[in-house]
Design an enzyme around this catalytic site. Structure first.
Site, PDB file in Angstrom:
ATOM      1  N   TRP A 295     -20.011  -6.868  40.292  1.00  9.54           N
ATOM      2  CA  TRP A 295     -20.042  -7.722  39.112  1.00  9.54           C
ATOM      3  C   TRP A 295     -20.541  -9.133  39.423  1.00  9.54           C
ATOM      4  O   TRP A 295     -21.246  -9.734  38.615  1.00  9.54           O
ATOM      5  CB  TRP A 295     -18.672  -7.745  38.441  1.00  9.54           C
ATOM      6  CG  TRP A 295     -18.377  -6.425  37.800  1.00  9.54           C
ATOM      7  CD1 TRP A 295     -17.428  -5.520  38.171  1.00  9.54           C
ATOM      8  CD2 TRP A 295     -19.085  -5.837  36.703  1.00  9.54           C
ATOM      9  NE1 TRP A 295     -17.501  -4.400  37.371  1.00  9.54           N
ATOM     10  CE2 TRP A 295     -18.508  -4.570  36.457  1.00  9.54           C
ATOM     11  CE3 TRP A 295     -20.146  -6.257  35.903  1.00  9.54           C
ATOM     12  CZ2 TRP A 295     -18.959  -3.726  35.445  1.00  9.54           C
ATOM     13  CZ3 TRP A 295     -20.598  -5.411  34.893  1.00  9.54           C
ATOM     14  CH2 TRP A 295     -20.006  -4.169  34.673  1.00  9.54           C
TER      15      TRP A 295
ATOM     16  N   LYS B  32      -9.171  -5.148  29.811  1.00  7.27           N
ATOM     17  CA  LYS B  32      -8.433  -4.729  31.003  1.00  7.27           C
ATOM     18  C   LYS B  32      -6.978  -5.201  30.943  1.00  7.27           C
ATOM     19  O   LYS B  32      -6.063  -4.403  30.959  1.00  7.27           O
ATOM     20  CB  LYS B  32      -9.138  -5.231  32.256  1.00  7.27           C
ATOM     21  CG  LYS B  32     -10.584  -4.718  32.346  1.00  7.27           C
ATOM     22  CD  LYS B  32     -11.362  -5.324  33.488  1.00  7.27           C
ATOM     23  CE  LYS B  32     -12.848  -4.992  33.412  1.00  7.27           C
ATOM     24  NZ  LYS B  32     -13.146  -3.569  33.506  1.00  7.27           N
TER      25      LYS B  32
ATOM     26  N   ASP C 248     -15.138 -15.571  36.906  1.00 12.79           N
ATOM     27  CA  ASP C 248     -15.140 -14.387  36.043  1.00 12.79           C
ATOM     28  C   ASP C 248     -13.825 -13.649  36.284  1.00 12.79           C
ATOM     29  O   ASP C 248     -13.702 -12.862  37.221  1.00 12.79           O
ATOM     30  CB  ASP C 248     -16.341 -13.499  36.371  1.00 12.79           C
ATOM     31  CG  ASP C 248     -16.317 -12.176  35.603  1.00 12.79           C
ATOM     32  OD1 ASP C 248     -15.378 -11.952  34.814  1.00 12.79           O
ATOM     33  OD2 ASP C 248     -17.226 -11.352  35.812  1.00 12.79           O
TER      34      ASP C 248
END
Length: 361
Positions: free
Chosen positions: A102, A197, A173
């Site tokens: 990511w 999440k 992030d």
């Protein structure tokens, strides 16, 4: 029927208490005779929901008043573009810490807007993957900001150290670890997180940003990515994902009832420790990540005999243990054990792993 435990990396489990409340309120919210999904985002009733959700999030994370909280769309990938668009200013480069899939994806997107500097921090020591400490990051003095991802869901890697770079804008992030542990917000200038999440359903993205960083957006920025516009319109420049916002607010309330982030962090430590302990004591399962960088949210592991992978997945599914297949990039298994995963889910997984090892080992 077995109790179902969903180990999906995202969209992930939502607390059962929250689902039950949403179910009860779905068709007749606050005795108004209609659903929260059907009311205007500009109505007094929904604005109260939005304001309460923000306040609860501020309480949980101890967000100072000089930070803005924005509720946006576009997921974390949208922020891969929004961050350079809003924060580059007159500079032409930014530092992107490469710790996994990511963070590398954010770097690739940033190439459209600047000359990003990729800083790889992975290393292999005695067959274990670890990440360099922040003091070893080779950052560029002339970069506009440092961007990093503290938890890599695919790789199962985490950075627990908090940044303390002098005179640097720090971007995190936090999509897969926000609200899973206590952090000092003031160590960050901007945090963003997709909801699917640890917060709520997919569709909403939370941004926490120092107010003094708002207003430097590129002139060619789409309005929907402009932090100044989003802030001025109280996250309602366009119609927001109202149901996702409402459900996120229910999760924030649930976290407060559970005792806040201190208690959730303690539980997450217990859950991950039990699962890693099971893996480490076995000659049947393996995890090759250094202890200090093991993710408490996404536990990746392999069977020593990969020929048993499909059997493991089939039988675990039949036992009510869902979505344990690892990402296609690295294979193996992945148990995503976010806040909503109860301790009983970990115990059930460990019990199944022992059964499977005894049967096929």
């Amino acid at each position: 029927m077995n109790t179902i435990y969903n180990f999906s990396a995202g969209p992930a489990m939502i607390p059962q208490d929250v689902l039950n409340q949403a179910k009860q309120e779905l068709q007749n919210w606050q005795n108004l005779g209609f659903s929260i999904m059907e009311i205007s985002h500009r109505s007094k009733e929904f604005i109260e929901v939005a304001e309460q959700a923000e306040q609860d999030l501020r309480d949980l994370l101890h967000i100072p008043d000089f930070y803005k909280v924005l509720f946006c769309q576009g997921g974390a990938r949208g922020q891969f573009s929004a961050v350079p668009i809003n924060l580059l200013g007159n500079l032409k480069t930014a530092d992107y810490i490469d710790s996994g899939y990511w963070s590398k994806s954010a770097f690739i997107e940033a190439k459209k807007y600047c000359i990003p500097n990729s800083i790889s921090i992975k290393e292999q020591i005695n067959g274990k993957t670890s990440l360099l400490s922040m003091s070893q990051w080779d950052v560029n003095k002339k970069s506009a900001y440092i961007h990093y991802c503290p938890n890599e869901t695919i790789d199962g890697l985490s950075i627990y150290e908090e940044p303390k770079f002098k005179d640097k804008i720090i971007i995190g992030d936090f999509s897969s670890c926000i609200l899973s542990r206590s952090i000092n917000i003031e160590n960050y200038d901007l945090i963003y997180a997709g909801a699917q999440k640890n917060i709520g359903p997919a569709g909403i993205t939370i941004i926490i940003i120092r107010e003094n960083l708002i207003g430097y957006t590129s002139k060619i920025s789409p309005s929907i990515l402009d932090y100044k516009i989003i802030s001025e319109y109280n996250s309602m420049f366009n119609t927001p994902p109202t149901f996702a916002w409402y459900l996120s607010g229910l999760v924030f309330k649930w976290l407060k009832r559970k005792g806040g982030l201190k208690k959730i962090e303690e539980l997450n430590q217990i859950k991950s420790h039990l699962l890693y302990e099971k893996i480490d004591k076995s000659n049947f399962y393996i995890n090759t990540i250094d202890d200090k960088n093991r993710s408490k949210m996404n536990v990746v592991f392999n069977l020593v005999d990969p020929n048993l992978n499909e059997i493991f997945l089939k039988e675990s599914f039949e036992s009510g243990l869902i979505a344990l297949k690892g990402h296609s990039i690295i294979g193996g298994m992945r148990a995503s054990i976010y806040n909503a995963m109860p301790l009983e889910g970990i115990q059930s997984l460990i019990k199944f792993m022992s059964y499977f090892e005894n049967r096929y080992g």
